[in-house]
Design a protein around this motif. Structure first.
Motif, mmCIF file in Angstrom:
data_model
loop_
_atom_site.group_PDB
_atom_site.id
_atom_site.type_symbol
_atom_site.label_atom_id
_atom_site.label_comp_id
_atom_site.label_asym_id
_atom_site.label_seq_id
_atom_site.Cartn_x
_atom_site.Cartn_y
_atom_site.Cartn_z
ATOM 1 N N LEU A 1 0.849 -1.181 0.000
ATOM 2 C CA LEU A 1 0.000 0.000 0.000
ATOM 3 C C LEU A 1 0.888 1.235 0.000
ATOM 4 C CD1 LEU A 1 -2.771 1.393 0.390
ATOM 5 C CD2 LEU A 1 -2.438 1.099 2.862
ATOM 6 N N VAL A 2 0.591 2.165 -0.888
ATOM 7 C CA VAL A 2 1.382 3.391 -0.993
ATOM 8 C C VAL A 2 0.445 4.547 -1.299
ATOM 9 C CG1 VAL A 2 1.839 3.054 -3.460
ATOM 10 C CG2 VAL A 2 3.437 4.401 -2.073
ATOM 11 N N GLN A 3 0.823 5.729 -0.874
ATOM 12 C CA GLN A 3 0.007 6.909 -1.168
ATOM 13 C C GLN A 3 0.275 7.388 -2.596
ATOM 14 O OE1 GLN A 3 0.849 9.791 1.949
ATOM 15 N NE2 GLN A 3 -0.982 9.143 3.059
ATOM 16 N N ALA A 4 -0.701 8.069 -3.133
ATOM 17 C CA ALA A 4 -0.541 8.652 -4.464
ATOM 18 C C ALA A 4 0.703 9.542 -4.495
ATOM 19 C CB ALA A 4 -1.776 9.451 -4.837
ATOM 20 N N GLY A 5 1.438 9.419 -5.582
ATOM 21 C CA GLY A 5 2.684 10.150 -5.708
ATOM 22 C C GLY A 5 3.903 9.397 -5.210
ATOM 23 N N GLY A 6 3.665 8.288 -4.542
ATOM 24 C CA GLY A 6 4.754 7.499 -3.989
ATOM 25 C C GLY A 6 5.348 6.531 -4.993
ATOM 26 N N SER A 7 6.261 5.709 -4.491
ATOM 27 C CA SER A 7 6.994 4.768 -5.342
ATOM 28 C C SER A 7 7.003 3.381 -4.720
ATOM 29 C CB SER A 7 8.450 5.237 -5.522
ATOM 30 O OG SER A 7 8.513 6.480 -6.165
ATOM 31 N N LEU A 8 7.115 2.400 -5.583
ATOM 32 C CA LEU A 8 7.319 1.018 -5.171
ATOM 33 C C LEU A 8 8.257 0.364 -6.168
ATOM 34 C CD1 LEU A 8 3.798 -0.429 -4.193
ATOM 35 C CD2 LEU A 8 5.755 -0.109 -2.676
ATOM 36 N N ARG A 9 8.969 -0.641 -5.687
ATOM 37 C CA ARG A 9 9.809 -1.435 -6.576
ATOM 38 C C ARG A 9 9.402 -2.901 -6.453
ATOM 39 N NH1 ARG A 9 16.122 -3.201 -6.159
ATOM 40 N NH2 ARG A 9 16.676 -3.032 -8.374
ATOM 41 N N LEU A 10 8.929 -3.433 -7.537
ATOM 42 C CA LEU A 10 8.566 -4.842 -7.575
ATOM 43 C C LEU A 10 9.744 -5.665 -8.061
ATOM 44 C CD1 LEU A 10 4.991 -4.692 -9.164
ATOM 45 C CD2 LEU A 10 5.675 -4.376 -6.775
#
Length: 126
Positions: free
Chosen positions: A11-20
């Motif tokens: 779960l991340v907020q809008a504008g954030g980043s994730l790395r799969l």
């Protein structure tokens, strides 16, 4: 035969980043073309991005271009998806896939992919 296991969702907020990440079994990982797809509730699975066996050619769907980056590390049998500037519209289960048919080019056609991971959930809150 290739087995794929995705990780890194959350779960991340809008504008954030994730790395799969997508880790693969097998000694022939470097010979496969790879891709990422996603599926939101009630929608069909859609193409996100692809990379060829050497990593020298990539392809992106228009809706992620400039925000997402695919890369691969053949020594680690892993493909990555860096996702920046996430929006709620990016919420979906993300799947990695391997293609034995399309190796040196890239393909957005899910029918070209032979092996699929189980998926990892990405949820972007507004």
């Amino acid at each position: 035969q290739v087995q794929l296991v995705e990780s890194g969702g959350g779960l991340v907020q809008a504008g954030g980043s994730l790395r799969l990440s997508c880790a693969a079994s097998g000694r022939t990982f470097s010979t496969y073309g790879l891709g990422w797809f996603r599926q939101a509730p009630g929608k069909e699975r859609e193409f996100v991005t692809a990379i060829n066996r050497s990593g020298g050619s990539t392809r992106y769907a228009d809706y992620v271009k400039g925000r997402f980056t695919i890369s691969r590390d053949n020594a680690k049998n892993t493909v990555y998806l860096q996702m920046n500037s996430l929006t709620p519209e990016d919420t979906a289960v993300y799947y990695c896939a391997a293609s034995a048919k399309v190796r040196w080019a890239t393909t957005a056609d899910r029918n070209d992919y032979d092996y699929w991971g189980q998926g990892t959930q990405v949820t972007v809150s507004s």
